[in-house]
Design an enzyme around this catalytic site. Structure first.
Site, PDB file in Angstrom:
ATOM      1  N   SER A 104       0.811  -1.219   0.000  1.00 16.87           N
ATOM      2  CA  SER A 104       0.000   0.000   0.000  1.00 16.87           C
ATOM      3  C   SER A 104       0.845   1.269   0.000  1.00 16.87           C
ATOM      4  O   SER A 104       1.786   1.412   0.772  1.00 16.87           O
ATOM      5  CB  SER A 104      -0.924   0.012   1.221  1.00 16.87           C
ATOM      6  OG  SER A 104      -1.634   1.240   1.287  1.00 16.87           O
ATOM      7  N   SER A 156      -0.641   4.128   0.691  1.00 17.18           N
ATOM      8  CA  SER A 156      -1.365   5.081   1.537  1.00 17.18           C
ATOM      9  C   SER A 156      -0.483   5.743   2.598  1.00 17.18           C
ATOM     10  O   SER A 156      -0.585   6.958   2.803  1.00 17.18           O
ATOM     11  CB  SER A 156      -2.568   4.397   2.188  1.00 17.18           C
ATOM     12  OG  SER A 156      -3.537   4.082   1.214  1.00 17.18           O
ATOM     13  N   THR A 207      -8.829  -1.217   2.566  1.00 17.14           N
ATOM     14  CA  THR A 207      -8.713  -1.797   1.241  1.00 17.14           C
ATOM     15  C   THR A 207      -9.266  -3.221   1.314  1.00 17.14           C
ATOM     16  O   THR A 207      -9.875  -3.612   2.314  1.00 17.14           O
ATOM     17  CB  THR A 207      -7.257  -1.735   0.748  1.00 17.14           C
ATOM     18  OG1 THR A 207      -7.193  -2.222  -0.594  1.00 17.14           O
ATOM     19  CG2 THR A 207      -6.314  -2.531   1.634  1.00 17.14           C
ATOM     20  N   LYS A 244     -13.833  -3.631   2.720  1.00 24.38           N
ATOM     21  CA  LYS A 244     -14.724  -2.510   2.388  1.00 24.38           C
ATOM     22  C   LYS A 244     -16.195  -2.805   2.655  1.00 24.38           C
ATOM     23  O   LYS A 244     -16.967  -1.895   2.934  1.00 24.38           O
ATOM     24  CB  LYS A 244     -14.518  -2.091   0.927  1.00 24.38           C
ATOM     25  CG  LYS A 244     -13.147  -1.478   0.665  1.00 24.38           C
ATOM     26  CD  LYS A 244     -13.022  -0.990  -0.763  1.00 24.38           C
ATOM     27  CE  LYS A 244     -11.662  -0.363  -1.015  1.00 24.38           C
ATOM     28  NZ  LYS A 244     -11.540   0.178  -2.379  1.00 24.38           N
ATOM     29  N   ASN A 268     -14.433   2.767   2.260  1.00 20.51           N
ATOM     30  CA  ASN A 268     -12.963   2.758   2.231  1.00 20.51           C
ATOM     31  C   ASN A 268     -12.369   3.726   3.248  1.00 20.51           C
ATOM     32  O   ASN A 268     -11.158   3.840   3.360  1.00 20.51           O
ATOM     33  CB  ASN A 268     -12.439   3.083   0.830  1.00 20.51           C
ATOM     34  CG  ASN A 268     -12.504   4.564   0.504  1.00 20.51           C
ATOM     35  OD1 ASN A 268     -13.415   5.269   0.944  1.00 20.51           O
ATOM     36  ND2 ASN A 268     -11.544   5.044  -0.266  1.00 20.51           N
ATOM     37  N   ASP A 273     -13.583   6.783  -2.848  1.00 16.29           N
ATOM     38  CA  ASP A 273     -13.225   6.315  -4.191  1.00 16.29           C
ATOM     39  C   ASP A 273     -14.116   6.969  -5.242  1.00 16.29           C
ATOM     40  O   ASP A 273     -13.646   7.371  -6.313  1.00 16.29           O
ATOM     41  CB  ASP A 273     -13.369   4.790  -4.286  1.00 16.29           C
ATOM     42  CG  ASP A 273     -12.258   4.030  -3.592  1.00 16.29           C
ATOM     43  OD1 ASP A 273     -11.141   4.577  -3.500  1.00 16.29           O
ATOM     44  OD2 ASP A 273     -12.504   2.898  -3.140  1.00 16.29           O
ATOM     45  N   GLY A 288     -15.812  -5.742 -10.529  1.00 14.45           N
ATOM     46  CA  GLY A 288     -15.586  -5.837  -9.094  1.00 14.45           C
ATOM     47  C   GLY A 288     -16.055  -4.599  -8.357  1.00 14.45           C
ATOM     48  O   GLY A 288     -16.840  -3.796  -8.865  1.00 14.45           O
ATOM     49  N   TYR A 335      -1.742   0.926 -10.646  1.00 12.37           N
ATOM     50  CA  TYR A 335      -0.613   1.856 -10.536  1.00 12.37           C
ATOM     51  C   TYR A 335       0.732   1.147 -10.457  1.00 12.37           C
ATOM     52  O   TYR A 335       1.777   1.812 -10.473  1.00 12.37           O
ATOM     53  CB  TYR A 335      -0.787   2.812  -9.342  1.00 12.37           C
ATOM     54  CG  TYR A 335      -0.825   2.190  -7.961  1.00 12.37           C
ATOM     55  CD1 TYR A 335       0.354   1.840  -7.301  1.00 12.37           C
ATOM     56  CD2 TYR A 335      -2.026   1.994  -7.307  1.00 12.37           C
ATOM     57  CE1 TYR A 335       0.316   1.297  -6.031  1.00 12.37           C
ATOM     58  CE2 TYR A 335      -2.062   1.461  -6.030  1.00 12.37           C
ATOM     59  CZ  TYR A 335      -0.892   1.112  -5.394  1.00 12.37           C
ATOM     60  OH  TYR A 335      -0.928   0.578  -4.127  1.00 12.37           O
TER      61      TYR A 335
END
Length: 282
Positions: free
Chosen positions: A21, A23, A68, A72, A93, A109, A134, A221
């Protein structure tokens, strides 16, 4: 990991797996830019079974959580309240922990997708295509509800997924049609294509990119660029990546958790780009 004794305010990202992650990089960059020296942001490996115990163990220093997969939806029964945005796709999230001990669930999101597109000048499209079915695909549909004037075609791999996405469209007020993923090359002529599939799933579509493509939002990403994104860019199309989504949804999380009126988008993006470049270098 930060020493909790050094900080008055704590936040973290939870999930499984979580080691990858970005984040922490983004949130810590925001804290540094905002001068929030008493704030800490960490990551914890937490699955569905461990989530209730983790939440019950949080003390008053905790301000918020980023969630994540696979948490969720699992978190929703453990919350005191959920925003309309999160309820619309049954996915949270972001958890904001209030001073009186309440847990409020939100979804950044959906507005993050819209904000990333708006940053690139995409505020209205006549139609769109979504690859995949998804949780991110349902968030994409929710974002498209506000910017797509016409039909959204969702490309899926099973009849069950197709039915699910049509149901999401009906719920979200989006005109959804579905097609088998074997026809995904047809999606690439849409003015806006949102790819929500796992790494490798769209690699075979790179050769099918039209000569004058519209806008591609590929939510991956790492690794970046994907073959589809690279081919799209080479033909002059506008490309957004997973880092765009990650940064924009994190901006909203920082604002909700810290109360800062504006999170530092540029500093957060620069930190994320540097972290990804360092990983690629290794």
């Amino acid at each position: 990991m930060s020493d909790p004794r050094e900080h008055r305010h704590r936040a973290a990202v939870l999930g499984s797996p979580i080691a990858h992650s970005l984040s922490p990089v983004l949130h810590r960059a925001a804290y540094a830019e905002l001068g929030l020296g008493e704030w800490a942001y960490d990551r914890f490996e937490v699955d569905e079974a461990a989530l209730p115990g983790f939440l019950d163990g949080l003390d008053g220093t905790w301000a918020g959580l980023s969630l994540t997969m696979p948490l969720k939806r699992a978190v929703i029964p453990l919350l005191d309240a959920v925003s309309d945005t999160a309820a619309s796709v049954e996915a949270v999230n972001t958890v904001v922990l209030t001073d009186d001990g309440r847990r409020f669930g939100d979804n950044t999101d959906i507005p993050g997708i819209a904000a990333a597109l708006r940053e690139r000048g995409v505020e209205r499209v006549g139609s769109a295509a979504v690859l995949g079915a998804g949780a991110t695909a349902s968030s994409a549909l929710a974002a498209l509800a506000g910017i797509c004037a016409g039909e959204v075609t969702v490309y899926v791999r099973s009849a069950a997924r197709a039915a699910e996405m049509r149901a999401w469209g009906e719920r979200l007020g989006v005109a959804v049609t579905t097609a088998d993923f074997s026809r995904a090359a047809e999606a690439l002529t849409a003015p806006l294509v949102v790819a929500t599939t796992p790494a490798g799933a769209t690699d075979g579509l790179a050769e099918a990119v039209p000569s004058r493509p519209g806008t591609l939002f590929d939510v991956l990403y790492e690794p970046w660029p994907t073959p589809l994104a690279a081919a799209w860019s080479a033909r002059g199309g506008a490309v957004l990546g997973g880092l765009d989504l990650l940064v924009h949804q994190a901006v909203l999380q920082v604002e909700r958790m810290t109360g800062a009126p504006t999170a530092p988008l540029a500093a957060m993006r620069a930190a994320g780009e540097a972290a990804l470049a360092a990983r690629a270098g290794h």
